[in-house]
Write a protein that holds these residues in place. Structure first.
Motif, PDB file in Angstrom:
ATOM      1  N   PRO A  68      33.584  49.556  46.959  1.00 40.40           N
ATOM      2  CA  PRO A  68      35.481  49.459  47.596  1.00 40.40           C
ATOM      3  C   PRO A  68      35.424  48.374  47.309  1.00 40.40           C
ATOM      4  CG  PRO A  68      34.043  50.528  48.932  1.00 40.40           C
ATOM      5  CD  PRO A  68      33.009  49.971  47.760  1.00 40.40           C
ATOM      6  N   TYR A  69      36.956  47.890  46.971  1.00 41.76           N
ATOM      7  CA  TYR A  69      37.731  46.261  47.089  1.00 41.76           C
ATOM      8  C   TYR A  69      39.358  46.275  46.775  1.00 41.76           C
ATOM      9  CZ  TYR A  69      39.523  48.957  42.876  1.00 41.76           C
ATOM     10  OH  TYR A  69      40.655  49.353  41.766  1.00 41.76           O
ATOM     11  N   ILE A  70      39.167  45.331  47.699  1.00 43.61           N
ATOM     12  CA  ILE A  70      40.459  45.067  47.653  1.00 43.61           C
ATOM     13  C   ILE A  70      41.014  43.793  46.084  1.00 43.61           C
ATOM     14  CG2 ILE A  70      40.150  44.201  49.607  1.00 43.61           C
ATOM     15  CD1 ILE A  70      39.832  41.591  49.795  1.00 43.61           C
ATOM     16  N   ILE A  71      42.130  43.421  45.754  1.00 47.24           N
ATOM     17  CA  ILE A  71      42.656  43.328  44.436  1.00 47.24           C
ATOM     18  C   ILE A  71      43.510  42.525  44.897  1.00 47.24           C
ATOM     19  CG2 ILE A  71      44.830  44.931  44.274  1.00 47.24           C
ATOM     20  CD1 ILE A  71      43.112  45.194  41.222  1.00 47.24           C
ATOM     21  N   GLY A  72      43.930  41.236  43.838  1.00 48.55           N
ATOM     22  CA  GLY A  72      45.017  40.730  43.856  1.00 48.55           C
ATOM     23  C   GLY A  72      45.639  40.503  41.737  1.00 48.55           C
ATOM     24  N   GLY A  83      33.535  43.924  54.193  1.00 46.05           N
ATOM     25  CA  GLY A  83      32.095  42.946  52.946  1.00 46.05           C
ATOM     26  C   GLY A  83      33.141  44.247  51.563  1.00 46.05           C
ATOM     27  N   HIS A  84      34.346  43.733  51.638  1.00 43.68           N
ATOM     28  CA  HIS A  84      34.528  44.375  50.044  1.00 43.68           C
ATOM     29  C   HIS A  84      34.678  43.982  48.735  1.00 43.68           C
ATOM     30  CE1 HIS A  84      36.997  46.484  52.935  1.00 43.68           C
ATOM     31  NE2 HIS A  84      37.806  47.081  52.321  1.00 43.68           N
ATOM     32  N   ASP A  85      34.457  44.633  47.816  1.00 44.28           N
ATOM     33  CA  ASP A  85      34.305  43.602  46.320  1.00 44.28           C
ATOM     34  C   ASP A  85      35.725  43.162  45.918  1.00 44.28           C
ATOM     35  OD1 ASP A  85      31.592  44.179  46.126  1.00 44.28           O
ATOM     36  OD2 ASP A  85      32.176  45.107  44.355  1.00 44.28           O
ATOM     37  N   ILE A  86      35.885  42.075  45.203  1.00 44.59           N
ATOM     38  CA  ILE A  86      37.158  41.324  44.925  1.00 44.59           C
ATOM     39  C   ILE A  86      37.338  41.904  43.754  1.00 44.59           C
ATOM     40  CG2 ILE A  86      38.326  39.123  45.138  1.00 44.59           C
ATOM     41  CD1 ILE A  86      35.858  38.343  46.675  1.00 44.59           C
ATOM     42  N   VAL A  87      38.592  42.306  43.392  1.00 44.66           N
ATOM     43  CA  VAL A  87      39.239  41.992  41.675  1.00 44.66           C
ATOM     44  C   VAL A  87      40.401  41.032  41.746  1.00 44.66           C
ATOM     45  CG1 VAL A  87      40.479  43.915  40.632  1.00 44.66           C
ATOM     46  CG2 VAL A  87      37.965  44.898  41.382  1.00 44.66           C
ATOM     47  N   ILE A  88      39.993  40.756  40.143  1.00 44.86           N
ATOM     48  CA  ILE A  88      41.207  40.013  40.058  1.00 44.86           C
ATOM     49  C   ILE A  88      41.839  40.204  38.841  1.00 44.86           C
ATOM     50  CG2 ILE A  88      42.713  37.415  39.753  1.00 44.86           C
ATOM     51  CD1 ILE A  88      40.408  36.469  42.291  1.00 44.86           C
ATOM     52  N   LEU A  89      42.924  40.382  38.782  1.00 49.35           N
ATOM     53  CA  LEU A  89      43.581  40.640  37.422  1.00 49.35           C
ATOM     54  C   LEU A  89      44.528  39.759  36.706  1.00 49.35           C
ATOM     55  CD1 LEU A  89      44.535  44.577  37.450  1.00 49.35           C
ATOM     56  CD2 LEU A  89      42.409  43.951  36.668  1.00 49.35           C
ATOM     57  N   GLY A  90      44.423  38.664  35.683  1.00 52.80           N
ATOM     58  CA  GLY A  90      44.774  38.151  34.819  1.00 52.80           C
ATOM     59  C   GLY A  90      43.945  36.991  34.281  1.00 52.80           C
ATOM     60  N   GLN A  91      44.755  36.108  33.523  1.00 50.91           N
ATOM     61  CA  GLN A  91      43.572  35.071  32.767  1.00 50.91           C
ATOM     62  C   GLN A  91      44.054  34.052  32.976  1.00 50.91           C
ATOM     63  OE1 GLN A  91      44.752  36.753  28.853  1.00 50.91           O
ATOM     64  NE2 GLN A  91      46.607  36.038  28.588  1.00 50.91           N
ATOM     65  N   GLY A  92      43.562  32.854  33.097  1.00 45.56           N
ATOM     66  CA  GLY A  92      44.341  31.324  32.648  1.00 45.56           C
ATOM     67  C   GLY A  92      42.869  30.062  33.137  1.00 45.56           C
ATOM     68  N   ALA A 122      42.106  49.960  44.324  1.00 47.16           N
ATOM     69  CA  ALA A 122      41.529  49.290  45.872  1.00 47.16           C
ATOM     70  C   ALA A 122      41.761  49.499  47.169  1.00 47.16           C
ATOM     71  CB  ALA A 122      42.645  48.123  45.864  1.00 47.16           C
ATOM     72  N   ASP A 123      41.437  49.330  47.870  1.00 45.15           N
ATOM     73  CA  ASP A 123      41.752  49.473  49.768  1.00 45.15           C
ATOM     74  C   ASP A 123      42.811  48.134  50.374  1.00 45.15           C
ATOM     75  OD1 ASP A 123      39.270  51.238  50.183  1.00 45.15           O
ATOM     76  OD2 ASP A 123      39.045  49.899  51.785  1.00 45.15           O
ATOM     77  N   PHE A 124      43.290  48.034  49.564  1.00 43.50           N
ATOM     78  CA  PHE A 124      44.560  47.387  50.217  1.00 43.50           C
ATOM     79  C   PHE A 124      44.817  45.780  48.600  1.00 43.50           C
ATOM     80  CE2 PHE A 124      41.405  46.168  53.126  1.00 43.50           C
ATOM     81  CZ  PHE A 124      41.599  44.629  53.551  1.00 43.50           C
ATOM     82  N   PHE A 125      45.412  45.669  48.892  1.00 46.98           N
ATOM     83  CA  PHE A 125      46.058  44.450  47.829  1.00 46.98           C
ATOM     84  C   PHE A 125      46.421  42.722  48.706  1.00 46.98           C
ATOM     85  CE2 PHE A 125      49.168  42.332  45.396  1.00 46.98           C
ATOM     86  CZ  PHE A 125      48.790  41.833  44.808  1.00 46.98           C
ATOM     87  N   VAL A 126      46.666  42.105  47.648  1.00 44.78           N
ATOM     88  CA  VAL A 126      46.195  40.476  48.611  1.00 44.78           C
ATOM     89  C   VAL A 126      46.912  39.405  47.919  1.00 44.78           C
ATOM     90  CG1 VAL A 126      45.258  38.959  49.902  1.00 44.78           C
ATOM     91  CG2 VAL A 126      43.822  41.188  50.136  1.00 44.78           C
ATOM     92  N   SER A 127      48.132  38.499  48.420  1.00 44.24           N
ATOM     93  CA  SER A 127      48.671  38.116  48.065  1.00 44.24           C
ATOM     94  C   SER A 127      48.236  36.188  48.625  1.00 44.24           C
ATOM     95  CB  SER A 127      49.510  38.159  47.197  1.00 44.24           C
ATOM     96  OG  SER A 127      50.324  36.872  46.654  1.00 44.24           O
ATOM     97  N   THR A 128      47.556  35.768  47.562  1.00 46.36           N
ATOM     98  CA  THR A 128      47.473  33.785  48.318  1.00 46.36           C
ATOM     99  C   THR A 128      47.969  33.472  47.824  1.00 46.36           C
ATOM    100  OG1 THR A 128      45.759  34.172  47.160  1.00 46.36           O
ATOM    101  CG2 THR A 128      45.347  34.727  49.920  1.00 46.36           C
TER     102      THR A 128
END
Length: 389
Positions: free
Chosen positions: A196-200, A223-232, A267-273
């Motif tokens: 299971p993961y959260i995503i940004g 305890g989720h994994d973290i997925v981030i889509l993007g480059q930079g 994803a389980d839910f979405f996160v924007s920081t």
């Protein structure tokens, strides 16, 4: 210069993989029938010759310049391009394109419509270069015939800090085709995490503040994994931060994805920081897929989406009408929101609220408001042909 009534030009820096670039292509797709009905020849001018991640509709005449990010080169190159096109109206996205558009409008005799996609003060908050850009924005933006703000927060900033008259600004939220997003989310992908993961999502730059996401996860009990889509440019710094926090095995930096929706759907839910936004497409698109959302209360957009209010103040985090809103740059605030949203009963409740909120950001509403801003003859609504994402 002889003005051609039936030419309209759109201007943007490039079609790289950013939110503004994606919205530009969505706009051109959504408005195709209206432009054809009004008899317009449509041109898209790209200031820089860079790899294109977004797909421009085939009916649009694309002109690619090679200004290499320079305002000076951009002025002369864009002037030549516009003299050849002789547009009735020019619509631009992003600061550099906006400044050039307004600067050339009176000289070439067209109507300048600029669209501000970010909170200008937050976006230009750095050193000397940003100070100069702020001065140039203040010198040019007030002369635009119409300014399209992507949120009420962006509108307020332009009025208060850049001397743009209130009556010249129209707020138009970004458009979303929920059916199309849902269909694209069904496409198979082979690099989803097994846990299971959260995503940004977003560019790996400081303003997106993915570093805060990593710190908050480490400080939380999730305890989720973290997925981030993007480059930079921040990729290595994020990898190093994950290692120092003991998150290396849980962080998945999957790069830019032209279709991010299968990843968001999984994803389980979405996160924007983020530290700054205009109107965050990623949050709205996650809500189109019925995903619960945690977001920082940055200028501007997240609070408007998640609370329906602007301005909005928060300390720590609050579970609001449509999601969890957190204090900007607060590790404890985001960590608390992550813990809250990871509880099944909270997540399920906000999944339903996300879907309800997303329905208010439709292509049809966007189209109607844009027709008024561009002062085009409005045709009968057509929605079946829309394929924007």
């Amino acid at each position: 210069m002889q003005q051609a009534k039936h030419n309209i030009a759109f201007i943007i820096n490039s079609l790289e993989g950013g939110g503004a670039e994606r919205v530009m292509c969505k706009l051109l797709t959504i408005m195709e029938a209206d432009f054809q009905s009004a008899g317009y020849n449509v041109h898209l001018i790209l200031l820089d010759d860079l790899p294109q991640e977004q797909q421009c509709p085939e009916y649009v005449n694309q002109v690619v310049l090679d200004t290499k990010g320079s305002l000076h080169s951009g002025y002369s190159a864009l002037k030549k391009a516009l003299e050849k096109i002789a547009p009735h109206t020019c619509v631009s996205f992003l600061t550099r394109a906006n400044m050039l558009n307004v600067s050339l409008a009176k000289r070439l005799g067209y109507r300048a419509v600029i669209s501000e996609r970010v909170n200008t003060s937050s976006h230009l908050s750095g050193g000397l270069k940003d100070f100069i850009s702020r001065c140039l924005v203040k010198a040019t933006y007030p002369s635009a015939d119409c300014v399209i703000a992507v949120s009420e927060g962006v509108k307020a900033d332009l009025i208060e800090n850049f001397s743009v008259k209130r009556e010249r600004i129209k707020t138009i939220y970004n458009p979303y085709n929920m059916a199309n997003i849902s269909a694209m989310a069904q496409q198979p992908v082979d690099d989803l995490p097994s846990k299971p993961y959260i995503i940004g999502t977003g560019r790996l730059v400081r303003n997106k503040n993915f570093d805060l996401l990593l710190q908050a996860v480490a400080a939380s009990s999730v305890g989720h994994d973290i997925v981030i889509l993007g480059q930079g440019e921040e990729k290595q710094a994020l990898l190093q931060r994950a290692e120092s926090l003991g998150l290396s095995g849980r962080l998945h930096l999957l790069g830019f994805k032209s279709n991010p929706y299968p990843y968001i759907k999984g994803a389980d839910f979405f996160v924007s920081t983020s530290n700054a936004e205009g109107f965050p497409n990623a949050i709205a698109e996650a809500m189109c897929l019925g995903k619960a959302v945690v977001a920082t209360n940055c200028e501007s957009g997240p609070a408007e989406i998640l609370t329906g209010e602007y301005p909005y103040n928060v300390s720590g985090f609050e579970a609001q009408s449509y999601g969890c809103i957190c204090e900007v740059n607060s590790v404890s605030g985001v960590a608390g929101a992550l813990d809250y949203m990871s509880r099944d009963e909270n997540k399920q409740r906000y999944e339903q609220r996300s879907a309800e909120r997303a329905a208010t950001f439709s292509n049809a509403v966007f189209r109607e408001k844009l027709l008024k801003a561009l002062k085009l003859q409005q045709s009968q609504p057509e929605t079946e042909h829309v394929s924007g994402r």
